[in-house]
Design a protein around this motif. Structure first.
Motif, PDB file in Angstrom:
ATOM      1  N   UNK A   1       0.841  -1.216   0.000  1.00 40.90           N
ATOM      2  CA  UNK A   1       0.000   0.000   0.000  1.00 40.90           C
ATOM      3  C   UNK A   1       0.870   1.258   0.000  1.00 40.90           C
ATOM      4  N   UNK A   2       1.938   1.238   0.807  1.00 42.59           N
ATOM      5  CA  UNK A   2       2.832   2.402   0.848  1.00 42.59           C
ATOM      6  C   UNK A   2       3.482   2.628  -0.518  1.00 42.59           C
ATOM      7  N   UNK A   3       3.865   1.535  -1.167  1.00 37.35           N
ATOM      8  CA  UNK A   3       4.447   1.631  -2.519  1.00 37.35           C
ATOM      9  C   UNK A   3       3.428   2.225  -3.487  1.00 37.35           C
ATOM     10  N   UNK A   4       2.186   1.772  -3.399  1.00 35.77           N
ATOM     11  CA  UNK A   4       1.130   2.275  -4.293  1.00 35.77           C
ATOM     12  C   UNK A   4       0.976   3.786  -4.136  1.00 35.77           C
ATOM     13  N   UNK A   5       0.930   4.231  -2.888  1.00 42.13           N
ATOM     14  CA  UNK A   5       0.708   5.662  -2.655  1.00 42.13           C
ATOM     15  C   UNK A   5       1.894   6.509  -3.109  1.00 42.13           C
ATOM     16  N   UNK A   6       3.095   6.032  -2.811  1.00 44.67           N
ATOM     17  CA  UNK A   6       4.282   6.795  -3.194  1.00 44.67           C
ATOM     18  C   UNK A   6       4.439   6.819  -4.722  1.00 44.67           C
ATOM     19  N   UNK A   7       4.164   5.680  -5.339  1.00 40.28           N
ATOM     20  CA  UNK A   7       4.243   5.608  -6.812  1.00 40.28           C
ATOM     21  C   UNK A   7       3.204   6.553  -7.425  1.00 40.28           C
ATOM     22  N   UNK A   8       2.001   6.563  -6.874  1.00 45.61           N
ATOM     23  CA  UNK A   8       0.946   7.449  -7.398  1.00 45.61           C
ATOM     24  C   UNK A   8       1.362   8.911  -7.279  1.00 45.61           C
ATOM     25  N   UNK A   9       1.932   9.274  -6.122  1.00 47.30           N
ATOM     26  CA  UNK A   9       2.372  10.665  -5.920  1.00 47.30           C
ATOM     27  C   UNK A   9       3.415  11.045  -6.963  1.00 47.30           C
ATOM     28  N   UNK A  10       4.368  10.152  -7.182  1.00 50.87           N
ATOM     29  CA  UNK A  10       5.456  10.457  -8.124  1.00 50.87           C
ATOM     30  C   UNK A  10       4.962  10.484  -9.566  1.00 50.87           C
TER      31      UNK A  10
ATOM     32  N   UNK B   1       3.460  13.995 -14.279  1.00 49.99           N
ATOM     33  CA  UNK B   1       2.471  14.186 -15.344  1.00 49.99           C
ATOM     34  C   UNK B   1       2.264  12.935 -16.183  1.00 49.99           C
ATOM     35  N   UNK B   2       2.535  11.787 -15.577  1.00 47.59           N
ATOM     36  CA  UNK B   2       2.429  10.517 -16.320  1.00 47.59           C
ATOM     37  C   UNK B   2       0.972  10.102 -16.477  1.00 47.59           C
ATOM     38  N   UNK B   3       0.699   9.340 -17.511  1.00 43.29           N
ATOM     39  CA  UNK B   3      -0.657   8.810 -17.721  1.00 43.29           C
ATOM     40  C   UNK B   3      -0.822   7.424 -17.119  1.00 43.29           C
ATOM     41  N   UNK B   4       0.124   7.047 -16.246  1.00 46.47           N
ATOM     42  CA  UNK B   4       0.026   5.744 -15.572  1.00 46.47           C
ATOM     43  C   UNK B   4      -0.612   5.975 -14.202  1.00 46.47           C
ATOM     44  N   UNK B   5      -1.612   5.164 -13.864  1.00 46.12           N
ATOM     45  CA  UNK B   5      -2.219   5.277 -12.535  1.00 46.12           C
ATOM     46  C   UNK B   5      -2.070   3.948 -11.804  1.00 46.12           C
ATOM     47  N   UNK B   6      -2.204   4.005 -10.464  1.00 48.38           N
ATOM     48  CA  UNK B   6      -1.879   2.825  -9.654  1.00 48.38           C
ATOM     49  C   UNK B   6      -2.848   2.698  -8.485  1.00 48.38           C
ATOM     50  N   UNK B   7      -3.212   1.477  -8.168  1.00 51.81           N
ATOM     51  CA  UNK B   7      -4.235   1.196  -7.157  1.00 51.81           C
ATOM     52  C   UNK B   7      -3.776   0.006  -6.323  1.00 51.81           C
TER      53      UNK B   7
END
Ligand code: NDP
Ligand code: RET
Length: 321
Positions: free
Chosen positions: A189-198, A203-209
């Protein structure tokens, strides 16, 4: 029936079809991963089953091909307990595929006796978190080139009991197999949130859940006689793997979910996570430590759009012997 309904709710109702789309599902030869891969194939995607046991994976691929009529179900070797295998998987994938639209980081181990991966990481942290962290790093450029694209990290409600003990990340000072699993699921979960923030910042079009699939009747409990017994007793009440795949599918397929990048989902809804799992300082530190252990630059995300990242293994990590 009421208990069963309560424990098995959440259905991915998206009708989206996936011709021309490419997906990778880790641990796709069994349980939730197999059902996730099957549904992606049914919708027309080319699906890579990333499995440590290729022979078993081939049997599952044939089964999915027969059930869905989609011949584009491919098996590739991926052992998340060995960074060489992860790099070899990524190298081959990047050479043979132009796109990657959906990455489902699903594979997982639970409650194994104390053991280490080929690189010396504690097994839960190594497979469930670090393995998927490295895989995502290696595939991110392809995901960015294919945007809009998505990453789904299969975590668990078990993260509630998890803590990131930076002084004991490899479980060498103390180890309890159940807690080790919880720590690794918190790391997801921490990885998901940090990856989403970055990703947002770049400005990437990649999203993460991140996802809790529910309590699911699968092979996950193989290492614990007690859990196997509980699962057996309650097997009528808990989710089938097909029901367990619904939230991963929801996050991979639902239109308009981009604004919720970084969120955690359960039963196809945004779900609450523990205070630990919302701690940005811990998330940032875990990111840095993970990069250090894996020998990759901490700013790999910023570099994704720049010069090609090397697939060569580096040896900067600082593991205790
Ligand atoms: N079942 C449940 O109640 C819950 C499950 N989850 C999560 O769901 C995910 C899927 O689990 P589930 O389907 O239930 O369990 P299964 O044990 O049925 O499936 C796990 C998959 O992960 C694969 N795997 C394990 N280790 C590795 C490795 N080193 N490299 C590559 N693949 C590996 C397994 O491969 P192999 O067959 O070769 O062992 C298998 O395909 C996990 O992340 C789990 O933590 C979360 C909450 C609850
Ligand atoms: C007590 C009890 C249950 C046990 C739940 C457990 C033990 C869940 C563990 C979940 C895990 C380990 C998730 C993996 O990530 C059931 C079966 C819901 C049925 C109702 C009573």
């Amino acid at each position: 029936p009421q208990i069963r309904k309560m424990l098995s709710s959440g259905v991915c109702t998206s009708t989206i079809q996936l011709p021309g789309k490419v997906a990778v599902v880790t641990g796709a030869n069994a349980g939730i991963g197999k059902e996730t891969a099957k549904e992606l194939a049914r919708r027309g995607a080319r699906v890579y089953l990333a499995c440590r046991d290729v022979q078993n994976g081939e049997l599952v691929a044939r089964e999915i091909q027969m059930m869905t009529g989609n011949q584009q179900v491919l098996v590739r070797k991926l052992d998340l307990a060995d960074t060489k295998s992860i790099r070899a998987f990524a190298k081959r994938f990047l050479e043979e595929e132009k796109h990657l639209h959906i990455l489902i980081n699903n594979a997982g181990v639970m409650m194994c006796p104390y053991s280490k991966t080929a690189d010396g990481f504690e097994m839960h942290m190594g497979v469930n978190h670090l393995g998927h962290f490295l895989l995502t790093h290696l595939l991110l450029e392809k995901l960015e080139e294919s945007a809009p694209s998505r990453v789904v990290n299969v975590s668990s409600l078990a993260h509630l009991l998890g803590r990131i003990h930076f002084h004991n990340l490899q479980g060498e000072k103390f180890y309890q197999s159940g807690l080790a699993y919880c720590h690794s699921k918190l790391a997801n979960i921490l990885f998901t949130q940090e990856l989403a923030r970055r990703l947002k910042a770049s400005g990437s079009g990649v999203t993460v859940y991140s996802v809790h699939p529910g309590t699911v009747n699968s092979e996950l409990v193989r290492h614990s006689a007690l859990m196997r017994w509980i699962w057996w007793i309650f097997s009528f009440f808990i989710k089938t793997p097909q029901q367990g795949a619904q939230t991963s599918l929801y996050c991979a397929l639902t239109e308009g979910l981009e604004v919720l990048s970084g969120n955690h989902f359960s039963d196809c809804h945004v779900a609450w996570v523990s205070a630990q799992a919302r701690n940005e300082t811990v998330a940032r530190r875990l990111w840095d430590v993970s990069c250090d252990l894996l020998g990759i630059p901490v700013d790999w995300l910023m570099m994704a759009a720049g010069p090609k990242r090397s697939l060569k293994q580096t040896t900067q990590h600082t593991l205790p012997k």
